[in-house]
Design a protein around this motif. Structure first.
Motif, short mmCIF file in Angstrom:
data_model
loop_
_atom_site.label_atom_id
_atom_site.label_comp_id
_atom_site.label_asym_id
_atom_site.label_seq_id
_atom_site.Cartn_x
_atom_site.Cartn_y
_atom_site.Cartn_z
N ARG A 44 -63.13 24.49 12.61
CA ARG A 44 -62.38 23.25 12.74
C ARG A 44 -63.26 22.06 12.38
NH1 ARG A 44 -57.81 22.23 15.15
NH2 ARG A 44 -57.44 20.07 15.73
N GLU A 45 -64.48 22.11 12.88
CA GLU A 45 -65.42 21.02 12.60
C GLU A 45 -65.68 20.90 11.09
OE1 GLU A 45 -68.49 21.04 15.60
OE2 GLU A 45 -69.86 20.27 14.08
N VAL A 77 -62.78 19.21 9.58
CA VAL A 77 -62.82 17.77 9.82
C VAL A 77 -63.80 17.10 8.87
CG1 VAL A 77 -63.40 15.98 11.48
CG2 VAL A 77 -62.13 18.00 12.23
N ILE A 78 -65.00 17.69 8.76
CA ILE A 78 -66.01 17.13 7.87
C ILE A 78 -65.47 17.02 6.45
CG2 ILE A 78 -68.25 17.61 6.77
CD1 ILE A 78 -69.22 18.62 9.49
N LYS A 79 -64.76 18.07 6.02
CA LYS A 79 -64.21 18.03 4.67
C LYS A 79 -63.07 17.01 4.57
CE LYS A 79 -64.51 21.24 1.82
NZ LYS A 79 -64.23 22.40 0.97
N ALA A 80 -62.28 16.90 5.64
CA ALA A 80 -61.14 15.97 5.61
C ALA A 80 -61.62 14.53 5.52
CB ALA A 80 -60.29 16.16 6.86
N ILE A 81 -62.75 14.22 6.16
CA ILE A 81 -63.22 12.83 6.09
C ILE A 81 -64.16 12.61 4.91
CG2 ILE A 81 -62.86 12.46 8.57
CD1 ILE A 81 -65.91 12.63 8.92
N GLY A 82 -64.21 13.58 4.00
CA GLY A 82 -64.90 13.35 2.73
C GLY A 82 -66.23 14.03 2.56
N GLY A 83 -66.57 14.94 3.46
CA GLY A 83 -67.82 15.69 3.29
C GLY A 83 -67.65 16.76 2.22
N SER A 84 -68.63 16.88 1.32
CA SER A 84 -68.52 17.88 0.25
C SER A 84 -68.94 19.25 0.78
CB SER A 84 -69.42 17.49 -0.91
OG SER A 84 -70.76 17.43 -0.48
N LYS A 98 -72.56 19.58 1.29
CA LYS A 98 -73.10 19.03 2.54
C LYS A 98 -72.85 19.98 3.71
CE LYS A 98 -73.75 14.26 1.61
NZ LYS A 98 -73.86 12.92 2.17
N PRO A 101 -59.23 22.44 3.79
CA PRO A 101 -59.27 21.90 5.16
C PRO A 101 -57.94 21.95 5.88
CG PRO A 101 -59.75 20.21 3.50
CD PRO A 101 -59.81 21.52 2.83
N LEU A 131 -55.72 17.41 1.26
CA LEU A 131 -56.27 18.53 2.01
C LEU A 131 -55.67 19.84 1.50
CD1 LEU A 131 -56.22 17.19 5.70
CD2 LEU A 131 -58.10 17.18 4.07
N THR A 149 -62.69 15.37 -3.05
CA THR A 149 -63.58 15.09 -1.93
C THR A 149 -63.92 13.60 -1.89
OG1 THR A 149 -64.53 17.29 -2.10
CG2 THR A 149 -65.82 15.68 -0.90
N ALA A 170 -63.02 10.76 0.90
CA ALA A 170 -64.07 9.96 1.52
C ALA A 170 -63.80 8.46 1.40
CB ALA A 170 -65.42 10.30 0.90
N PHE A 205 -70.54 9.82 4.10
CA PHE A 205 -69.72 10.48 3.08
C PHE A 205 -69.14 9.46 2.10
CE2 PHE A 205 -68.74 13.99 6.38
CZ PHE A 205 -69.96 14.59 6.10
#
Lengths: 456, 222
Positions: free
Chosen positions: A326-327, A330-337, A340, A449, B54, B78, B82, B110
């Motif tokens: 899940r984490e 979330v990281i991917k949803a808020i733009g983490g590649s 990363k 995600p 997503l 992505t 971001a 990000f």
């Protein structure tokens, strides 16, 4: 706060679990290291054993003073010396002084073993006495005087007094100076025990074979049988015993260890059945074979411990990654590649591995020495018994037998922790950590995600 | 401006093909506060996932300021998430072992903000959504639901997104806190000129938005 520091922080998120993972890793890394150390120690020893360039040539059938046969001749010595790749040779003629040959008294008591061996002499003395070429026992002795006999004194006539040394190194002269093996003077080196027994010192004389011999030096080898003997120039012994040209042992040195086998086969061809030829490498073969099996065992240990370590990291990271699906979402949803995400998990696994490595390396350093020693001693003890069957030490050069070889191996396997081993242990470990973390993280980072976030 | 044309999404499941979204068309102007209402299973969350890149639509297009995000590469998507999108989830979805401040700074990282500027910006954002200085240094488990949702709104706003997608932002909160959170979003849409698209089944909230779309069986009915 970046990928690396997040990874490190995550590694310490669950102290109990991280502690367990670190402990398991430490054990497997400690094993990897100690196995690598053991292996390199053994490899070095194998190389050393196989590098032996010495060859011993004896007349066929003669072993020390037992067995029977005809001594080698000077012609045969010339053949040996002329053989390709032979760098140097030393020849020895061994003889024994009986009580009638000399005014010296042996420094050795028979003991129960010696007495038992004498039973052959007493029962067969009359039969053999007439045909004996060497007067090492007195045919005139009656059985009544036999009970008062003392053991014979070993005489080694040699071209190189150093070849008499038990361990192949230079002969240890404690008093006086060494003698020239190519001389034909009536001179001798006397073993320390024999010198003490007969109160001989440098410059004193004794009688042997009806001649007066001058003591030029006293030697000490630490071997009782050796130190009760006499060393004289080869020619002197040959002429005193009327055995001109006779030789009972030749020690030859080959120019390179890679040529030993070819020299041995060349000698076998040229000398035929008249000589028994043994090489150091051949003598080492038994112990080398057992060392080789330990080396492969150690390699299996390295592989096993590596796989165990890899599996620990992989399973731990699969567990961690699944838990944080899940984490990751979330990281991917808020733009983490994906990079990363993977980087963060690799950093986390590396943190655990580095802590595990430090503990494991300390552990490995502590146990690798004792482990190597125990691996080597437990496996060679069986071969010791098989090569140990030479009860009476004969003269010069012949002491370098299998027993010594195995003994040398035992003490010489030193577990050395070289930088190469250190680097390879650390390298293997880091590879495990990177792969162990990257594989599960890569799989999860491939998931879209939305799928992760939907499972609420 | 957000323009959705003939957006269709179908899943293949054990019971056959399920069409979650069926040729959805909608347009939201920049700075508008729109709501999507509908029963559970009507496709609201699926629509939001598509808008936030997503998930990939089966067919149709989603244009944000003239760019079709459905056709972007994975790396571009992505970057889109971001920089152009801010997510507010029903369950807040903060990273549990990071402080409120670090959660916001993560989004700034990000978004490509230099590391030196992140802390000041994150502190400002958290102060704007009403989090006290000591609360900003707490980890999510030590914050109330309303506080966590404020942090998640601050995180969504971090990179000046074009659109904030809120999935039941008040669904887990009591009505009073929910109202405060709604007011916060409403105020931000005005002050930051951010388009907000909120999924809700609270008719009270839906009634206060600029525009309401009703989803039923994957189709817009209003």
């Amino acid at each position: 706060m970046n990928v690396v520091s997040r990874g490190i922080k995550n590694a310490l998120r669950s102290p109990l679990r991280s502690g367990a993972i670190v402990l398991m890793l430490a054990v497997s890394i400690g094993l990897i290291l100690s196995m690598l150390v053991a292996r390199s120690g053994i490899d070095a020893q194998i190389k050393k054993d196989q590098a032996g360039t010495g060859i011993t040539i004896r007349p066929a059938g003669i072993m020390d003073f037992s067995g029977g046969g005809t001594p080698l001749t000077s012609t045969q010595l010339a053949t040996i010396t002329k053989t390709d790749h032979i760098a140097s040779t030393s020849a020895t003629l061994s003889d024994q002084l009986g009580t009638t040959d000399t005014n010296l008294t042996s420094a050795i008591d028979f003991g129960s073993f010696g007495l038992r061996q004498q039973r052959f002499d007493s029962s067969s003395s009359t039969a053999t006495s007439t045909s004996m070429t060497t007067p090492n026992t007195s045919p005139a002795d009656s059985s009544t005087t036999r009970s008062a006999r003392t053991p014979h004194i070993t005489v080694s006539g040699t071209t190189d007094p150093n070849s008499i040394s038990t361990d192949g190194s230079k002969l240890n002269i404690t008093k006086g100076a060494t003698i020239d093996g190519n001389s034909s003077d009536l001179i001798a080196l006397v073993g320390s025990d024999l010198a003490t027994k007969n109160s001989l010192s440098v410059g004193s004389t004794f009688t042997a074979y009806g001649s007066t011999i001058t003591v030029k030096g006293i030697y000490n080898t630490g071997n009782k049988a050796q130190d009760s003997g006499i060393i004289m120039p080869l020619t002197t012994v040959q002429s005193l015993t009327s055995q001109t040209g006779s030789i009972t042992s030749v020690n030859a040195t080959v120019d390179s260890s890679s040529n030993v086998n070819s020299v041995v086969s060349a000698l076998k061809t040229s000398l035929g059945s008249t000589a028994d030829i043994t090489s150091q490498a051949e003598q080492a073969a038994t112990s080398v074979a057992s060392l080789k099996s330990i080396a492969s065992l150690a390699l299996a240990g390295v592989i096993g411990a590596t796989i165990a370590g890899a599996v620990i990291v992989l399973l731990a990271m699969i567990m961690v990654v699944r838990e944080r699906r899940r984490e990751i979402g979330v990281i991917k949803a808020i733009g983490g590649s994906s990079r990363k995400v993977i980087g963060q998990f690799v950093a986390e696994a590396l943190t655990l591995t580095v802590i595990g490595s430090i503990i494991g390396l300390a552990l490995g350093v502590a146990i690798s020495g004792p482990m190597t020693t125990s691996l080597v001693s437990s496996s060679t003890s069986s071969s010791v018994t098989s090569t140990n069957g030479r009860p009476f030490g004969g003269p010069g050069g012949m002491f370098q037998g299998g027993f010594n070889q195995v003994n040398k191996n035992l003490t010489a396997v030193q577990s050395t922790l070289t930088p190469t081993i250190f680097v390879s242990a650390v390298g293997i470990t880091l590879l495990i950590a990177i792969v162990g973390a990257a594989v599960p993280a890569w799989f999860i980072s491939k998931i879209r995600p939305a799928e992760v976030l939907r499972t609420e | 401006m957000l323009v959705v044309k003939d957006l269709t999404k179908s899943f293949s499941s054990a019971s056959g093909n399920v069409t979650a979204l069926d040729k959805v068309n909608l347009t939201v102007q920049t700075g508008e506060f729109a709501s999507i209402i509908g029963k559970s299973g009507s496709g609201k969350s699926t629509l939001l996932s598509m808008l936030g890149a997503l998930d990939i639509p089966t067919s149709g297009s989603i244009e944000v300021d003239g760019v079709d995000i459905a056709k972007l590469s994975a790396a571009k998507q992505t970057a889109y998430r971001a920089k152009k999108i801010g997510f507010v989830f029903q369950h807040y979805n903060l990273i549990p072992n990071l402080t409120a401040l670090e959660n916001v700074m993560l989004a700034l990282e990000f978004g490509g903000m230099p590391s030196k500027k992140r802390k000041a910006r994150a502190t400002q954002l958290l102060t704007d959504v009403g989090l006290e200085a000591d609360e900003q240094l707490r980890k999510p488990p030590r914050l109330s639901g309303g506080q966590q949702q404020r942090v998640s709104i601050a995180r969504a706003l971090a990179n000046h997104p074009a659109i904030i997608l809120a999935d039941e932002p008040t669904g887990n909160l009591d009505s009073e806190t929910g109202k405060k959170i709604f007011d916060l979003l409403h105020r931000l849409s005005r002050s930051e000129k951010t388009t907000i698209l909120a999924v809700t089944h609270d008719m009270d909230i839906a009634g206060k938005t600029d525009r309401t779309f009703k989803l039923k069986d994957g189709k817009i009915t209003v």
